[in-house]
Design a protein around this motif. Structure first.
Motif, PDB file in Angstrom:
ATOM      1  N   GLU A 103       0.835  -1.193   0.000  1.00  0.00           N
ATOM      2  CA  GLU A 103       0.000   0.000   0.000  1.00  0.00           C
ATOM      3  C   GLU A 103       0.879   1.255   0.000  1.00  0.00           C
ATOM      4  O   GLU A 103       0.622   2.207  -0.745  1.00  0.00           O
ATOM      5  N   ALA A 104       1.904   1.253   0.832  1.00  0.00           N
ATOM      6  CA  ALA A 104       2.782   2.417   0.926  1.00  0.00           C
ATOM      7  C   ALA A 104       3.514   2.661  -0.390  1.00  0.00           C
ATOM      8  O   ALA A 104       3.795   3.809  -0.751  1.00  0.00           O
ATOM      9  N   ARG A 105       3.821   1.595  -1.113  1.00  0.00           N
ATOM     10  CA  ARG A 105       4.527   1.737  -2.391  1.00  0.00           C
ATOM     11  C   ARG A 105       3.581   1.995  -3.557  1.00  0.00           C
ATOM     12  O   ARG A 105       4.017   2.133  -4.697  1.00  0.00           O
ATOM     13  N   GLY A 106       2.282   2.019  -3.262  1.00  0.00           N
ATOM     14  CA  GLY A 106       1.306   2.329  -4.293  1.00  0.00           C
ATOM     15  C   GLY A 106       1.103   1.235  -5.323  1.00  0.00           C
ATOM     16  O   GLY A 106       0.733   1.524  -6.468  1.00  0.00           O
ATOM     17  N   VAL A 107       1.335  -0.016  -4.945  1.00  0.00           N
ATOM     18  CA  VAL A 107       1.111  -1.125  -5.876  1.00  0.00           C
ATOM     19  C   VAL A 107      -0.395  -1.337  -6.031  1.00  0.00           C
ATOM     20  O   VAL A 107      -1.085  -1.597  -5.034  1.00  0.00           O
ATOM     21  N   PRO A 108      -0.960  -1.219  -7.224  1.00  0.00           N
ATOM     22  CA  PRO A 108      -2.414  -1.382  -7.391  1.00  0.00           C
ATOM     23  C   PRO A 108      -2.885  -2.764  -6.934  1.00  0.00           C
ATOM     24  O   PRO A 108      -2.179  -3.761  -7.113  1.00  0.00           O
ATOM     25  N   LEU A 109      -4.079  -2.808  -6.356  1.00  0.00           N
ATOM     26  CA  LEU A 109      -4.608  -4.082  -5.863  1.00  0.00           C
ATOM     27  C   LEU A 109      -4.754  -5.107  -6.970  1.00  0.00           C
ATOM     28  O   LEU A 109      -4.639  -6.314  -6.719  1.00  0.00           O
ATOM     29  N   ASP A 110      -5.010  -4.669  -8.193  1.00  0.00           N
ATOM     30  CA  ASP A 110      -5.200  -5.605  -9.283  1.00  0.00           C
ATOM     31  C   ASP A 110      -3.935  -5.822 -10.112  1.00  0.00           C
ATOM     32  O   ASP A 110      -3.980  -6.458 -11.177  1.00  0.00           O
ATOM     33  N   ALA A 111      -2.793  -5.322  -9.622  1.00  0.00           N
ATOM     34  CA  ALA A 111      -1.535  -5.517 -10.350  1.00  0.00           C
ATOM     35  C   ALA A 111      -1.138  -6.990 -10.324  1.00  0.00           C
ATOM     36  O   ALA A 111      -1.234  -7.638  -9.285  1.00  0.00           O
ATOM     37  N   PRO A 112      -0.688  -7.554 -11.442  1.00  0.00           N
ATOM     38  CA  PRO A 112      -0.346  -8.978 -11.465  1.00  0.00           C
ATOM     39  C   PRO A 112       0.813  -9.351 -10.551  1.00  0.00           C
ATOM     40  O   PRO A 112       0.949 -10.511 -10.161  1.00  0.00           O
ATOM     41  N   HIS A 113       1.654  -8.363 -10.196  1.00  0.00           N
ATOM     42  CA  HIS A 113       2.775  -8.657  -9.309  1.00  0.00           C
ATOM     43  C   HIS A 113       2.466  -8.347  -7.842  1.00  0.00           C
ATOM     44  O   HIS A 113       3.350  -8.442  -6.992  1.00  0.00           O
ATOM     45  N   ARG A 114       1.205  -7.988  -7.552  1.00  0.00           N
ATOM     46  CA  ARG A 114       0.821  -7.711  -6.160  1.00  0.00           C
ATOM     47  C   ARG A 114       0.727  -9.027  -5.399  1.00  0.00           C
ATOM     48  O   ARG A 114       0.084  -9.979  -5.836  1.00  0.00           O
ATOM     49  N   ASN A 115       1.344  -9.102  -4.202  1.00  0.00           N
ATOM     50  CA  ASN A 115       1.306 -10.308  -3.376  1.00  0.00           C
ATOM     51  C   ASN A 115       0.151 -10.318  -2.388  1.00  0.00           C
ATOM     52  O   ASN A 115      -0.442 -11.359  -2.129  1.00  0.00           O
ATOM     53  N   TYR A 116      -0.163  -9.143  -1.798  1.00  0.00           N
ATOM     54  CA  TYR A 116      -1.103  -9.077  -0.679  1.00  0.00           C
ATOM     55  C   TYR A 116      -2.338  -8.264  -1.067  1.00  0.00           C
ATOM     56  O   TYR A 116      -2.261  -7.053  -1.262  1.00  0.00           O
ATOM     57  N   LYS A 117      -3.470  -8.933  -1.167  1.00  0.00           N
ATOM     58  CA  LYS A 117      -4.727  -8.262  -1.520  1.00  0.00           C
ATOM     59  C   LYS A 117      -5.439  -7.724  -0.272  1.00  0.00           C
ATOM     60  O   LYS A 117      -6.376  -6.936  -0.384  1.00  0.00           O
ATOM     61  N   ASP A 118      -5.026  -8.188   0.907  1.00  0.00           N
ATOM     62  CA  ASP A 118      -5.624  -7.742   2.161  1.00  0.00           C
ATOM     63  C   ASP A 118      -4.598  -7.968   3.259  1.00  0.00           C
ATOM     64  O   ASP A 118      -3.476  -8.411   2.989  1.00  0.00           O
ATOM     65  N   ASP A 119      -4.967  -7.661   4.498  1.00  0.00           N
ATOM     66  CA  ASP A 119      -3.998  -7.777   5.601  1.00  0.00           C
ATOM     67  C   ASP A 119      -4.275  -9.002   6.472  1.00  0.00           C
ATOM     68  O   ASP A 119      -3.840  -9.068   7.623  1.00  0.00           O
ATOM     69  N   GLY A 120      -4.989 -10.005   5.939  1.00  0.00           N
ATOM     70  CA  GLY A 120      -5.355 -11.169   6.740  1.00  0.00           C
ATOM     71  C   GLY A 120      -4.576 -12.419   6.391  1.00  0.00           C
ATOM     72  O   GLY A 120      -3.968 -12.539   5.325  1.00  0.00           O
ATOM     73  N   HIS A 121      -4.614 -13.362   7.318  1.00  0.00           N
ATOM     74  CA  HIS A 121      -3.994 -14.659   7.037  1.00  0.00           C
ATOM     75  C   HIS A 121      -5.041 -15.579   6.401  1.00  0.00           C
ATOM     76  O   HIS A 121      -6.228 -15.276   6.348  1.00  0.00           O
ATOM     77  N   LYS A 122      -4.577 -16.731   5.871  1.00  0.00           N
ATOM     78  CA  LYS A 122      -5.478 -17.600   5.118  1.00  0.00           C
ATOM     79  C   LYS A 122      -5.232 -19.073   5.450  1.00  0.00           C
ATOM     80  O   LYS A 122      -4.888 -19.871   4.575  1.00  0.00           O
ATOM     81  N   PRO A 123      -5.395 -19.468   6.710  1.00  0.00           N
ATOM     82  CA  PRO A 123      -5.363 -20.905   6.991  1.00  0.00           C
ATOM     83  C   PRO A 123      -6.545 -21.576   6.309  1.00  0.00           C
ATOM     84  O   PRO A 123      -7.583 -20.934   6.079  1.00  0.00           O
ATOM     85  N   GLU A 124      -6.416 -22.849   5.965  1.00  0.00           N
ATOM     86  CA  GLU A 124      -7.517 -23.538   5.296  1.00  0.00           C
ATOM     87  C   GLU A 124      -7.548 -25.018   5.656  1.00  0.00           C
ATOM     88  O   GLU A 124      -6.545 -25.596   6.091  1.00  0.00           O
ATOM     89  N   LEU A 125      -8.712 -25.599   5.461  1.00  0.00           N
ATOM     90  CA  LEU A 125      -8.946 -27.008   5.758  1.00  0.00           C
ATOM     91  C   LEU A 125      -9.671 -27.623   4.571  1.00  0.00           C
ATOM     92  O   LEU A 125     -10.656 -27.061   4.074  1.00  0.00           O
ATOM     93  N   LEU A 126      -9.178 -28.769   4.099  1.00  0.00           N
ATOM     94  CA  LEU A 126      -9.814 -29.477   2.991  1.00  0.00           C
ATOM     95  C   LEU A 126     -10.227 -30.850   3.481  1.00  0.00           C
ATOM     96  O   LEU A 126      -9.398 -31.639   3.942  1.00  0.00           O
ATOM     97  N   CYS A 127     -11.523 -31.157   3.388  1.00  0.00           N
ATOM     98  CA  CYS A 127     -12.061 -32.457   3.781  1.00  0.00           C
ATOM     99  C   CYS A 127     -12.497 -33.195   2.512  1.00  0.00           C
ATOM    100  O   CYS A 127     -13.295 -32.683   1.728  1.00  0.00           O
ATOM    101  N   ALA A 128     -11.981 -34.393   2.320  1.00  0.00           N
ATOM    102  CA  ALA A 128     -12.234 -35.149   1.097  1.00  0.00           C
ATOM    103  C   ALA A 128     -13.641 -35.737   1.080  1.00  0.00           C
ATOM    104  O   ALA A 128     -14.095 -36.321   2.066  1.00  0.00           O
ATOM    105  N   LEU A 129     -14.318 -35.592  -0.056  1.00  0.00           N
ATOM    106  CA  LEU A 129     -15.583 -36.286  -0.308  1.00  0.00           C
ATOM    107  C   LEU A 129     -15.367 -37.512  -1.184  1.00  0.00           C
ATOM    108  O   LEU A 129     -16.168 -38.451  -1.170  1.00  0.00           O
ATOM    109  N   THR A 130     -14.305 -37.480  -1.992  1.00  0.00           N
ATOM    110  CA  THR A 130     -13.849 -38.619  -2.781  1.00  0.00           C
ATOM    111  C   THR A 130     -12.370 -38.810  -2.462  1.00  0.00           C
ATOM    112  O   THR A 130     -11.767 -37.954  -1.804  1.00  0.00           O
ATOM    113  N   PRO A 131     -11.729 -39.900  -2.903  1.00  0.00           N
ATOM    114  CA  PRO A 131     -10.266 -39.946  -2.757  1.00  0.00           C
ATOM    115  C   PRO A 131      -9.659 -38.674  -3.335  1.00  0.00           C
ATOM    116  O   PRO A 131      -9.999 -38.250  -4.448  1.00  0.00           O
TER     117      PRO A 131
END
Length: 408
Positions: free
Chosen positions: A113-141
């Protein structure tokens, strides 16, 4: 409570048949990768009223955050739904990726944000300031890659391919301490000249395909046919990509239906194939390691990755004291996933008022009965309902129902 109308995301790696079969619909011939349930701005669910989609769930939550989410959730995560629930149907590999922790995300977002990198720039790494833990539960193998293998095991795997270009990586993995070896090899692969390493990638892929066709499964702890086949398949989708070799540093995992993977910050991973229920914190922050045409920021990636080898933590559902609800325990508060196996004629499961929640049917028929207005909704596979925080509901039917809510 309200039935949800949800959006299918047509990413190229998606299956053309898995979601339509679950939903009882005709395939379109196009990939159908993810069905999103929640209030993510990219594709918020809509509330069905009078048989027609009405307001978005985002609008409903914004109009009455405490009534919809619960006071505890609002205090902890603010006036927004802190999780996103999905049905995920992969037919080819997703990108190899990691997610930042809270502090890393906040720091990275503030810097861009401080460097003015646009949110939709292809080289932008961070779209927000949150973390993204995730859980995947299998319905099939369900096949995936998760976390680093012990370096000596990876050295043995690479050596079994008998490719001269892999010898330097084998030497590093055998000679250096675990975390140092993994960091050095991953750095070398991600910074290698793509044209120069492409031949080694292709030779390794050919060897993996040959070994997959040749051999019977081997003893535990040694490479087997399924593992060789997985890496050969990855290379078919990404020929010459150094990410194929980076993927070989990771544990290959096949989940049975009902088993789950929890993916915490810094853990490299990729989903390969299968159908599952996925829940995650409501963030878009992803740093990619390979298997993608998208931007790879190597220095930032190396700051985020946890170079800790070990077994992937496969989760199995834990029944509560009453024996009705089976939960997948994780260390995060933004989400909690559990499931109910509904049996005809059994006593209904009562869900006391707690926090906003999404109920998703994945098999058979689930009946959700509201005690507030005596209303009732029957859910078939792939259909879901939003239940506000203050509402008490009863569950009955003949099938499987997943419950997504917060863990506060």
């Amino acid at each position: 409570m309200d039935r949800l109308v949800n959006t299918v995301r047509p990413y190229a790696w998606g299956s053309t048949t898995a979601l339509p079969e679950l939903l009882g619909e005709q395939p379109t011939g196009e990939p159908q990768a993810e069905l999103w349930m929640g209030a993510h701005p990219g594709a918020p669910s809509r509330i069905e009223r009078g048989g027609l989609p009405d307001r978005t769930l985002s609008d409903v939550v914004a109009a009455d955050p405490e009534g919809q989410l619960g006071a505890a959730s609002v205090r902890e995560f603010g006036p927004r739904l802190p999780f996103l629930l999905k049905l995920l149907a992969a037919d080819s590999p997703l990108s190899l990726q990691v997610h930042p922790d809270r502090a890393q995300a906040a720091e990275g977002y503030a810097d861009e944000e401080a460097r003015g990198v646009p949110l939709d720039a292809p080289h932008r790494n961070y779209k927000d300031d949150g973390h993204k833990p995730e859980l995947l539960c299998a319905l099939t193998p369900f096949e995936g890659l998760c976390g680093f293998r012990p370096p000596k095991e990876t050295a043995a795997f690479l050596e079994s391919l008998d490719v001269a270009g892999l010898a330097p990586y084998v030497d590093i993995l055998r000679a250096r301490p675990g975390t140092d070896a993994l960091r050095e090899v991953l750095t070398a692969l991600l910074t290698a000249d793509r044209d120069e390493i492409a031949g080694t990638v292709d030779e390794a892929a050919t060897a993996a395909a040959r070994l997959a066709e040749q051999g019977a499964d081997t003893a535990p702890g040694t490479p087997g046919r399924e593992e060789y086949a997985a890496y050969a398949a990855i290379a078919q989708h990404y020929p010459g990509d150094p990410g194929v070799l980076a993927a070989m540093l990771l544990n290959h995992v096949t989940l049975r239906p009902g088993e789950a993977l929890f993916l915490d910050a810094g853990v490299p991973h990729a989903y390969l194939r299968g159908l599952g229920v996925e829940i995650m914190a409501n963030s878009d922050n992803v740093l990619r390691c390979g298997l993608t045409p998208k931007h790879i920021d190597v220095p930032e990636l190396l700051r985020i990755v946890r170079f800790e080898p070990g077994e992937p933590g496969i989760l199995r559902p834990e029944a509560d004291d009453a024996g009705g609800e089976e939960s997948y325990t994780t260390p995060v508060g933004e989400f909690r996933l559990s499931r109910f196996t509904l049996v005809p004629g059994a006593e209904p499961h009562v869900l006391a008022p707690h926090a906003g929640q999404i109920l998703l049917c994945t098999a058979g028929t689930a009946v959700v009965h509201s005690e507030e207005d005596d209303g009732e909704l029957a859910l078939t596979p792939g259909r879901s309902v939003w239940v506000p925080a203050a509402e008490r509901v009863r569950l009955s039917g003949d099938g499987t129902l997943f419950r997504a809510t917060v863990a506060v």
